[in-house]
Design a protein around this motif. Structure first.
Motif, PDB file in Angstrom:
ATOM      1  N   TYR A 190       0.818  -1.209   0.000  1.00  0.00           N
ATOM      2  CA  TYR A 190       0.000   0.000   0.000  1.00  0.00           C
ATOM      3  C   TYR A 190       0.857   1.266   0.000  1.00  0.00           C
ATOM      4  CZ  TYR A 190      -4.015  -2.996   1.084  1.00  0.00           C
ATOM      5  OH  TYR A 190      -5.005  -3.957   1.045  1.00  0.00           O
ATOM      6  N   ALA A 191       2.008   1.214   0.632  1.00  0.00           N
ATOM      7  CA  ALA A 191       2.915   2.367   0.639  1.00  0.00           C
ATOM      8  C   ALA A 191       3.456   2.642  -0.761  1.00  0.00           C
ATOM      9  CB  ALA A 191       4.067   2.127   1.612  1.00  0.00           C
ATOM     10  N   GLU A 192       3.632   1.598  -1.533  1.00  0.00           N
ATOM     11  CA  GLU A 192       4.189   1.739  -2.880  1.00  0.00           C
ATOM     12  C   GLU A 192       3.119   1.970  -3.943  1.00  0.00           C
ATOM     13  OE1 GLU A 192       6.344  -1.870  -3.419  1.00  0.00           O
ATOM     14  OE2 GLU A 192       7.878  -1.373  -1.915  1.00  0.00           O
ATOM     15  N   ASN A 193       1.900   1.537  -3.684  1.00  0.00           N
ATOM     16  CA  ASN A 193       0.860   1.577  -4.715  1.00  0.00           C
ATOM     17  C   ASN A 193      -0.451   2.107  -4.141  1.00  0.00           C
ATOM     18  OD1 ASN A 193      -0.991   1.120  -6.752  1.00  0.00           O
ATOM     19  ND2 ASN A 193      -0.251  -0.930  -7.239  1.00  0.00           N
ATOM     20  N   PRO A 194      -0.695   3.406  -4.248  1.00  0.00           N
ATOM     21  CA  PRO A 194      -1.935   3.964  -3.696  1.00  0.00           C
ATOM     22  C   PRO A 194      -3.189   3.386  -4.338  1.00  0.00           C
ATOM     23  CG  PRO A 194      -0.790   5.599  -5.039  1.00  0.00           C
ATOM     24  CD  PRO A 194       0.151   4.464  -4.856  1.00  0.00           C
ATOM     25  N   ASP A 195      -3.111   3.017  -5.609  1.00  0.00           N
ATOM     26  CA  ASP A 195      -4.289   2.447  -6.274  1.00  0.00           C
ATOM     27  C   ASP A 195      -4.678   1.108  -5.648  1.00  0.00           C
ATOM     28  OD1 ASP A 195      -4.507   4.587  -8.011  1.00  0.00           O
ATOM     29  OD2 ASP A 195      -3.316   3.639  -9.587  1.00  0.00           O
ATOM     30  N   ALA A 196      -3.683   0.316  -5.261  1.00  0.00           N
ATOM     31  CA  ALA A 196      -3.972  -0.950  -4.587  1.00  0.00           C
ATOM     32  C   ALA A 196      -4.656  -0.698  -3.249  1.00  0.00           C
ATOM     33  CB  ALA A 196      -2.688  -1.747  -4.384  1.00  0.00           C
ATOM     34  N   PHE A 197      -4.172   0.311  -2.520  1.00  0.00           N
ATOM     35  CA  PHE A 197      -4.808   0.681  -1.256  1.00  0.00           C
ATOM     36  C   PHE A 197      -6.246   1.122  -1.479  1.00  0.00           C
ATOM     37  CE2 PHE A 197      -5.461   4.648   1.457  1.00  0.00           C
ATOM     38  CZ  PHE A 197      -6.180   3.972   2.433  1.00  0.00           C
ATOM     39  N   TYR A 198      -6.468   2.007  -2.442  1.00  0.00           N
ATOM     40  CA  TYR A 198      -7.818   2.498  -2.694  1.00  0.00           C
ATOM     41  C   TYR A 198      -8.765   1.352  -3.056  1.00  0.00           C
ATOM     42  CZ  TYR A 198      -6.003   7.309  -2.894  1.00  0.00           C
ATOM     43  OH  TYR A 198      -5.433   8.518  -2.598  1.00  0.00           O
ATOM     44  N   SER A 199      -8.308   0.474  -3.922  1.00  0.00           N
ATOM     45  CA  SER A 199      -9.150  -0.636  -4.364  1.00  0.00           C
ATOM     46  C   SER A 199      -9.540  -1.532  -3.199  1.00  0.00           C
ATOM     47  CB  SER A 199      -8.411  -1.438  -5.439  1.00  0.00           C
ATOM     48  OG  SER A 199      -9.162  -2.564  -5.823  1.00  0.00           O
ATOM     49  N   ASP A 200      -8.569  -1.878  -2.365  1.00  0.00           N
ATOM     50  CA  ASP A 200      -8.853  -2.759  -1.227  1.00  0.00           C
ATOM     51  C   ASP A 200      -9.639  -2.044  -0.141  1.00  0.00           C
ATOM     52  OD1 ASP A 200      -7.527  -4.748  -2.559  1.00  0.00           O
ATOM     53  OD2 ASP A 200      -5.719  -4.691  -1.329  1.00  0.00           O
ATOM     54  N   PHE A 201      -9.418  -0.742   0.020  1.00  0.00           N
ATOM     55  CA  PHE A 201     -10.191   0.029   0.998  1.00  0.00           C
ATOM     56  C   PHE A 201     -11.657   0.046   0.612  1.00  0.00           C
ATOM     57  CE2 PHE A 201     -12.047   4.022   2.515  1.00  0.00           C
ATOM     58  CZ  PHE A 201     -11.761   3.949   3.878  1.00  0.00           C
ATOM     59  N   ILE A 202     -11.928   0.293  -0.660  1.00  0.00           N
ATOM     60  CA  ILE A 202     -13.312   0.301  -1.143  1.00  0.00           C
ATOM     61  C   ILE A 202     -13.972  -1.048  -0.898  1.00  0.00           C
ATOM     62  CG2 ILE A 202     -14.723   0.345  -3.249  1.00  0.00           C
ATOM     63  CD1 ILE A 202     -12.785   2.488  -4.311  1.00  0.00           C
ATOM     64  N   ALA A 203     -13.282  -2.131  -1.266  1.00  0.00           N
ATOM     65  CA  ALA A 203     -13.849  -3.472  -1.086  1.00  0.00           C
ATOM     66  C   ALA A 203     -14.136  -3.753   0.380  1.00  0.00           C
ATOM     67  CB  ALA A 203     -12.896  -4.520  -1.659  1.00  0.00           C
ATOM     68  N   ALA A 204     -13.231  -3.330   1.264  1.00  0.00           N
ATOM     69  CA  ALA A 204     -13.406  -3.580   2.695  1.00  0.00           C
ATOM     70  C   ALA A 204     -14.523  -2.722   3.283  1.00  0.00           C
ATOM     71  CB  ALA A 204     -12.093  -3.321   3.433  1.00  0.00           C
ATOM     72  N   MET A 205     -14.664  -1.482   2.818  1.00  0.00           N
ATOM     73  CA  MET A 205     -15.751  -0.627   3.293  1.00  0.00           C
ATOM     74  C   MET A 205     -17.103  -1.211   2.913  1.00  0.00           C
ATOM     75  SD  MET A 205     -14.890   2.183   5.023  1.00  0.00           S
ATOM     76  CE  MET A 205     -16.048   3.507   4.665  1.00  0.00           C
ATOM     77  N   ILE A 206     -17.221  -1.699   1.683  1.00  0.00           N
ATOM     78  CA  ILE A 206     -18.475  -2.305   1.243  1.00  0.00           C
ATOM     79  C   ILE A 206     -18.762  -3.567   2.056  1.00  0.00           C
ATOM     80  CG2 ILE A 206     -19.612  -3.448  -0.704  1.00  0.00           C
ATOM     81  CD1 ILE A 206     -18.071  -1.511  -2.543  1.00  0.00           C
ATOM     82  N   LYS A 207     -17.736  -4.360   2.273  1.00  0.00           N
ATOM     83  CA  LYS A 207     -17.882  -5.597   3.037  1.00  0.00           C
ATOM     84  C   LYS A 207     -18.306  -5.303   4.475  1.00  0.00           C
ATOM     85  CE  LYS A 207     -15.154  -9.813   3.927  1.00  0.00           C
ATOM     86  NZ  LYS A 207     -13.793 -10.402   3.694  1.00  0.00           N
ATOM     87  N   MET A 208     -17.699  -4.306   5.092  1.00  0.00           N
ATOM     88  CA  MET A 208     -18.063  -3.937   6.455  1.00  0.00           C
ATOM     89  C   MET A 208     -19.495  -3.432   6.508  1.00  0.00           C
ATOM     90  SD  MET A 208     -16.073  -1.407   9.126  1.00  0.00           S
ATOM     91  CE  MET A 208     -16.242   0.048   8.100  1.00  0.00           C
TER      92      MET A 208
END
Length: 322
Positions: free
Chosen positions: A282-300
Protein backbone atom coordinates in the motif's frame (compact mmCIF):
# COMPACT_ATOMS: atom_id res chain seq x y z
CA UNK A 1 -50.10 -40.77 -3.52
CA UNK A 2 -48.33 -40.47 -0.17
CA UNK A 3 -45.06 -39.56 -1.89
CA UNK A 4 -46.87 -36.93 -3.96
CA UNK A 5 -48.33 -35.40 -0.77
CA UNK A 6 -44.87 -35.25 0.73
CA UNK A 7 -43.57 -33.55 -2.41
CA UNK A 8 -46.33 -30.94 -2.27
CA UNK A 9 -45.69 -30.29 1.40
CA UNK A 10 -41.97 -29.79 0.78
CA UNK A 11 -42.66 -27.50 -2.18
CA UNK A 12 -45.02 -25.37 -0.09
CA UNK A 13 -42.41 -25.15 2.67
CA UNK A 14 -39.70 -24.03 0.25
CA UNK A 15 -42.05 -21.47 -1.33
CA UNK A 16 -42.88 -20.12 2.10
CA UNK A 17 -39.20 -19.71 2.95
CA UNK A 18 -38.60 -17.91 -0.33
CA UNK A 19 -41.47 -15.52 0.33
CA UNK A 20 -40.27 -14.95 3.88
CA UNK A 21 -36.77 -14.25 2.63
CA UNK A 22 -38.04 -11.75 0.10
CA UNK A 23 -39.32 -9.56 2.95
CA UNK A 24 -35.66 -8.78 3.72
CA UNK A 25 -34.46 -7.19 0.48
CA UNK A 26 -30.79 -7.07 -0.39
CA UNK A 27 -28.91 -3.80 -0.12
CA UNK A 28 -28.71 -1.91 -3.39
CA UNK A 29 -27.21 1.38 -4.66
CA UNK A 30 -30.62 2.13 -6.21
CA UNK A 31 -32.68 1.57 -3.07
CA UNK A 32 -33.88 5.21 -2.86
CA UNK A 33 -33.95 5.98 -6.59
CA UNK A 34 -37.76 6.30 -6.56
CA UNK A 35 -38.48 7.31 -2.96
CA UNK A 36 -35.72 9.92 -2.54
CA UNK A 37 -34.07 10.59 -5.92
CA UNK A 38 -32.07 13.61 -4.73
CA UNK A 39 -30.63 11.85 -1.68
CA UNK A 40 -27.01 11.59 -2.81
CA UNK A 41 -26.54 15.24 -3.90
CA UNK A 42 -28.27 16.42 -0.71
CA UNK A 43 -25.85 14.49 1.51
CA UNK A 44 -22.85 15.38 -0.63
CA UNK A 45 -23.65 19.09 -0.28
CA UNK A 46 -24.05 18.82 3.49
CA UNK A 47 -20.74 16.95 3.84
CA UNK A 48 -19.01 19.59 1.74
CA UNK A 49 -20.38 22.30 4.05
CA UNK A 50 -19.28 20.42 7.19
CA UNK A 51 -15.76 19.77 5.89
CA UNK A 52 -15.41 23.34 4.62
CA UNK A 53 -16.27 24.60 8.11
CA UNK A 54 -13.82 22.20 9.78
CA UNK A 55 -11.44 20.10 7.69
CA UNK A 56 -11.11 17.54 10.50
CA UNK A 57 -14.83 16.73 10.25
CA UNK A 58 -14.27 14.41 7.29
CA UNK A 59 -12.23 12.07 9.46
CA UNK A 60 -14.74 12.31 12.30
CA UNK A 61 -17.67 11.34 10.07
CA UNK A 62 -15.75 8.40 8.61
CA UNK A 63 -14.87 7.24 12.12
CA UNK A 64 -18.51 7.33 13.20
CA UNK A 65 -19.26 4.75 10.51
CA UNK A 66 -16.53 2.42 11.79
CA UNK A 67 -17.63 2.69 15.41
CA UNK A 68 -21.22 2.03 14.38
CA UNK A 69 -20.52 -0.99 12.20
CA UNK A 70 -18.30 -2.73 14.75
CA UNK A 71 -21.18 -2.93 17.25
CA UNK A 72 -23.95 -5.28 16.04
CA UNK A 73 -23.65 -4.11 12.43
CA UNK A 74 -24.21 -0.77 10.69
CA UNK A 75 -27.49 0.21 12.35
CA UNK A 76 -26.89 3.79 13.58
CA UNK A 77 -26.95 2.61 17.19
CA UNK A 78 -23.88 4.77 17.86
CA UNK A 79 -25.97 7.90 17.27
CA UNK A 80 -28.49 7.25 20.06
CA UNK A 81 -28.29 9.54 23.10
CA UNK A 82 -28.48 8.25 26.65
CA UNK A 83 -31.76 8.92 28.47
CA UNK A 84 -32.91 8.18 32.03
CA UNK A 85 -34.26 4.85 30.73
CA UNK A 86 -31.82 4.09 27.90
CA UNK A 87 -28.07 3.49 27.82
CA UNK A 88 -26.49 4.08 24.44
CA UNK A 89 -22.96 3.62 23.10
CA UNK A 90 -21.67 7.18 23.21
CA UNK A 91 -20.21 6.78 26.70
CA UNK A 92 -18.51 3.46 26.04
CA UNK A 93 -14.76 3.62 26.68
CA UNK A 94 -13.75 3.71 22.96
CA UNK A 95 -16.33 6.44 22.25
CA UNK A 96 -16.42 8.80 25.22
CA UNK A 97 -14.53 12.04 24.56
CA UNK A 98 -13.49 10.51 21.26
CA UNK A 99 -16.15 10.15 18.56
CA UNK A 100 -17.69 13.37 17.30
CA UNK A 101 -19.63 14.83 14.38
CA UNK A 102 -23.11 14.25 15.77
CA UNK A 103 -24.21 17.81 15.00
CA UNK A 104 -23.12 17.35 11.38
CA UNK A 105 -25.21 14.17 11.15
CA UNK A 106 -28.16 16.08 12.66
CA UNK A 107 -27.86 18.70 9.91
CA UNK A 108 -27.61 16.06 7.19
CA UNK A 109 -30.63 14.18 8.56
CA UNK A 110 -32.66 17.42 8.73
CA UNK A 111 -31.87 18.22 5.09
CA UNK A 112 -32.81 14.69 4.02
CA UNK A 113 -36.04 14.75 6.04
CA UNK A 114 -37.04 18.04 4.43
CA UNK A 115 -36.76 16.45 0.99
CA UNK A 116 -37.96 12.91 1.81
CA UNK A 117 -39.70 12.69 5.20
CA UNK A 118 -39.61 9.33 6.91
CA UNK A 119 -37.83 7.54 4.06
CA UNK A 120 -34.05 7.40 4.63
CA UNK A 121 -32.48 5.66 7.61
CA UNK A 122 -29.77 7.17 9.77
CA UNK A 123 -27.77 4.00 9.12
CA UNK A 124 -27.75 4.72 5.39
CA UNK A 125 -26.95 8.38 6.02
CA UNK A 126 -23.86 7.30 7.97
CA UNK A 127 -22.86 4.99 5.12
CA UNK A 128 -23.15 7.67 2.45
CA UNK A 129 -21.54 10.29 4.67
CA UNK A 130 -18.49 8.06 5.22
CA UNK A 131 -18.01 7.68 1.47
CA UNK A 132 -18.54 11.38 0.77
CA UNK A 133 -16.07 12.34 3.52
CA UNK A 134 -13.38 10.21 1.89
CA UNK A 135 -14.10 11.75 -1.51
CA UNK A 136 -14.15 15.29 -0.13
CA UNK A 137 -10.65 14.77 1.30
CA UNK A 138 -9.28 13.52 -2.00
CA UNK A 139 -9.93 9.80 -1.71
CA UNK A 140 -11.69 7.38 -4.06
CA UNK A 141 -15.39 7.23 -4.93
CA UNK A 142 -17.49 4.07 -4.81
CA UNK A 143 -21.15 3.17 -5.10
CA UNK A 144 -22.61 2.60 -1.65
CA UNK A 145 -25.23 -0.09 -1.12
CA UNK A 146 -28.35 1.13 0.68
CA UNK A 147 -31.50 -0.18 2.30
CA UNK A 148 -30.48 -0.45 5.97
CA UNK A 149 -32.86 0.35 8.77
CA UNK A 150 -32.14 1.83 12.19
CA UNK A 151 -31.79 -0.06 15.44
CA UNK A 152 -34.10 0.64 18.35
CA UNK A 153 -31.47 -0.67 20.74
CA UNK A 154 -27.80 -0.10 21.50
CA UNK A 155 -25.11 -1.95 23.45
CA UNK A 156 -22.55 -0.11 25.52
CA UNK A 157 -21.12 -3.48 26.57
CA UNK A 158 -20.56 -4.54 22.95
CA UNK A 159 -19.00 -1.16 22.16
CA UNK A 160 -16.56 -1.67 25.01
CA UNK A 161 -15.46 -5.06 23.71
CA UNK A 162 -15.92 -4.96 19.92
CA UNK A 163 -14.21 -1.72 18.85
CA UNK A 164 -10.45 -2.26 18.35
CA UNK A 165 -8.45 -0.33 20.98
CA UNK A 166 -5.40 1.85 20.15
CA UNK A 167 -3.35 -0.43 22.43
CA UNK A 168 -4.24 -3.64 20.60
CA UNK A 169 -1.62 -6.17 19.52
CA UNK A 170 -1.62 -7.52 15.97
CA UNK A 171 -3.28 -10.75 17.08
CA UNK A 172 -5.95 -8.81 18.98
CA UNK A 173 -6.62 -6.61 15.97
CA UNK A 174 -6.92 -9.60 13.66
CA UNK A 175 -9.35 -11.27 16.07
CA UNK A 176 -11.43 -8.09 16.40
CA UNK A 177 -11.76 -7.61 12.65
CA UNK A 178 -12.39 -11.32 12.05
CA UNK A 179 -15.36 -11.10 14.43
CA UNK A 180 -16.87 -8.61 11.97
CA UNK A 181 -16.31 -10.94 9.03
CA UNK A 182 -13.26 -8.98 7.87
CA UNK A 183 -10.00 -10.51 6.69
CA UNK A 184 -6.44 -9.52 7.54
CA UNK A 185 -6.22 -7.68 4.21
CA UNK A 186 -9.48 -5.87 5.02
CA UNK A 187 -8.05 -4.88 8.40
CA UNK A 188 -4.88 -3.35 6.97
CA UNK A 189 -6.84 -1.55 4.24
CA UNK A 190 -9.43 -0.14 6.66
CA UNK A 191 -6.67 0.96 9.04
CA UNK A 192 -5.63 3.29 6.23
CA UNK A 193 -8.51 5.50 7.34
CA UNK A 194 -5.93 6.79 9.82
CA UNK A 195 -4.41 8.70 6.95
CA UNK A 196 -6.79 11.45 8.11
CA UNK A 197 -7.77 12.67 11.55
CA UNK A 198 -6.29 13.32 14.97
CA UNK A 199 -5.71 11.33 18.16
CA UNK A 200 -5.67 12.38 21.82
CA UNK A 201 -2.47 12.33 23.86
CA UNK A 202 -3.94 9.75 26.20
CA UNK A 203 -4.03 7.28 23.30
CA UNK A 204 -0.38 7.67 22.24
CA UNK A 205 1.42 8.71 25.46
CA UNK A 206 2.67 5.24 26.36
CA UNK A 207 3.95 4.62 22.83
CA UNK A 208 5.98 7.82 22.65
CA UNK A 209 7.64 7.32 26.05
CA UNK A 210 8.03 3.56 26.37
CA UNK A 211 8.03 1.75 23.02
CA UNK A 212 11.17 0.88 21.07
CA UNK A 213 9.76 0.50 17.56
CA UNK A 214 9.31 4.24 17.10
CA UNK A 215 11.40 6.86 15.34
CA UNK A 216 13.28 8.75 18.05
CA UNK A 217 12.83 12.24 16.65
CA UNK A 218 9.15 11.56 16.00
CA UNK A 219 8.70 10.37 19.60
CA UNK A 220 10.39 13.47 21.03
CA UNK A 221 8.22 15.74 18.90
CA UNK A 222 5.07 14.07 20.21
CA UNK A 223 6.31 14.32 23.80
CA UNK A 224 6.38 18.11 23.50
CA UNK A 225 2.58 18.21 23.34
CA UNK A 226 1.94 15.09 25.42
CA UNK A 227 3.48 15.22 28.94
CA UNK A 228 4.59 11.97 30.53
CA UNK A 229 2.26 12.28 33.53
CA UNK A 230 -1.31 11.06 33.06
CA UNK A 231 -3.87 13.80 33.50
CA UNK A 232 -1.61 16.42 31.94
CA UNK A 233 -2.43 17.26 28.35
CA UNK A 234 -4.63 14.18 27.92
CA UNK A 235 -6.79 15.92 25.33
CA UNK A 236 -3.94 17.47 23.34
CA UNK A 237 -4.19 16.32 19.74
CA UNK A 238 -1.71 15.03 17.18
CA UNK A 239 -2.28 13.96 13.55
CA UNK A 240 -2.51 10.25 12.86
CA UNK A 241 -0.68 10.96 9.60
CA UNK A 242 1.97 13.59 10.23
CA UNK A 243 2.48 14.22 6.50
CA UNK A 244 -1.02 14.94 5.15
CA UNK A 245 -3.52 14.75 8.03
CA UNK A 246 -6.43 16.20 6.03
CA UNK A 247 -5.80 14.39 2.74
CA UNK A 248 -6.94 10.84 2.07
CA UNK A 249 -3.84 9.21 0.60
CA UNK A 250 -1.35 6.43 1.35
CA UNK A 251 1.09 8.38 3.51
CA UNK A 252 -0.18 6.50 6.56
CA UNK A 253 1.57 3.39 5.27
CA UNK A 254 4.71 5.28 4.29
CA UNK A 255 4.92 6.56 7.87
CA UNK A 256 4.65 3.03 9.24
CA UNK A 257 7.66 1.96 7.14
CA UNK A 258 9.82 4.49 9.03
CA UNK A 259 8.24 3.72 12.42
CA UNK A 260 6.21 6.90 12.65
CA UNK A 261 2.87 5.28 13.40
CA UNK A 262 1.21 7.40 16.10
CA UNK A 263 -0.75 4.66 17.84
CA UNK A 264 0.55 1.35 19.12
CA UNK A 265 -2.11 -0.41 17.04
CA UNK A 266 -0.95 1.44 13.92
CA UNK A 267 2.67 0.36 14.18
CA UNK A 268 1.62 -3.21 14.90
CA UNK A 269 0.76 -3.49 11.22
CA UNK A 270 4.45 -3.03 10.38
CA UNK A 271 6.45 -4.63 13.15
CA UNK A 272 8.00 -7.76 11.70
CA UNK A 273 4.68 -9.60 11.47
CA UNK A 274 2.39 -11.13 8.87
CA UNK A 275 1.01 -7.79 7.68
CA UNK A 276 4.34 -6.14 6.80
CA UNK A 277 4.06 -7.11 3.14
CA UNK A 278 0.58 -5.56 2.82
CA UNK A 279 1.81 -2.29 4.35
CA UNK A 280 4.71 -2.30 1.89
CA UNK A 281 2.31 -2.85 -1.01
CA UNK A 282 0.00 0.00 0.00
CA UNK A 283 2.91 2.37 0.64
CA UNK A 284 4.19 1.74 -2.88
CA UNK A 285 0.86 1.58 -4.71
CA UNK A 286 -1.93 3.96 -3.70
CA UNK A 287 -4.29 2.45 -6.27
CA UNK A 288 -3.97 -0.95 -4.59
CA UNK A 289 -4.81 0.68 -1.26
CA UNK A 290 -7.82 2.50 -2.69
CA UNK A 291 -9.15 -0.64 -4.36
CA UNK A 292 -8.85 -2.76 -1.23
CA UNK A 293 -10.19 0.03 1.00
CA UNK A 294 -13.31 0.30 -1.14
CA UNK A 295 -13.85 -3.47 -1.09
CA UNK A 296 -13.41 -3.58 2.69
CA UNK A 297 -15.75 -0.63 3.29
CA UNK A 298 -18.48 -2.31 1.24
CA UNK A 299 -17.88 -5.60 3.04
CA UNK A 300 -18.06 -3.94 6.45
CA UNK A 301 -21.24 -2.13 5.46
CA UNK A 302 -22.84 -5.45 4.47
CA UNK A 303 -22.32 -6.93 7.93
CA UNK A 304 -25.62 -7.82 9.65
CA UNK A 305 -27.79 -4.97 8.30
CA UNK A 306 -31.33 -4.48 9.52
CA UNK A 307 -33.59 -4.64 6.45
CA UNK A 308 -37.20 -5.26 5.51
CA UNK A 309 -39.41 -4.75 8.54
CA UNK A 310 -36.61 -5.01 11.11
CA UNK A 311 -35.76 -1.89 13.07
CA UNK A 312 -37.24 1.43 11.96
CA UNK A 313 -36.57 4.65 10.04
CA UNK A 314 -35.80 7.15 12.79
CA UNK A 315 -37.22 10.62 12.50
CA UNK A 316 -34.27 11.93 14.51
CA UNK A 317 -30.97 10.09 14.59
CA UNK A 318 -30.39 10.69 18.32
CA UNK A 319 -33.51 8.89 19.53
CA UNK A 320 -35.86 6.07 18.59
CA UNK A 321 -39.35 6.84 17.35
CA UNK A 322 -42.23 6.83 19.80
Amino acid sequence: MASFSVFVAVAITILGLLIQGSSHPQLSPDFYSDTCPDLLPIIQHQVQLAVAEERRMGASLLRLFFHDCFVNGCDASVLLDDTPTFIGEKNAVPNKNSIRGFEAIDAIKAAVEEACPGVVSCADILTITARDSVVELGGPYWDVKLGRRDARTASQAAANTSIPPPTGSLDQLITSFHAQGLSVQDMVALSGAHTIGLARCTNFRNRTYHEKNINGLFAREKQESCPRTAGHGDNNLAPLDLQTPTAFDNYYYKNLLVYKGLLHSDQQLFNGGSTDSIVHAYAENPDAFYSDFIAAMIKMGDNKPLTGTDGEIRMECRKVNY
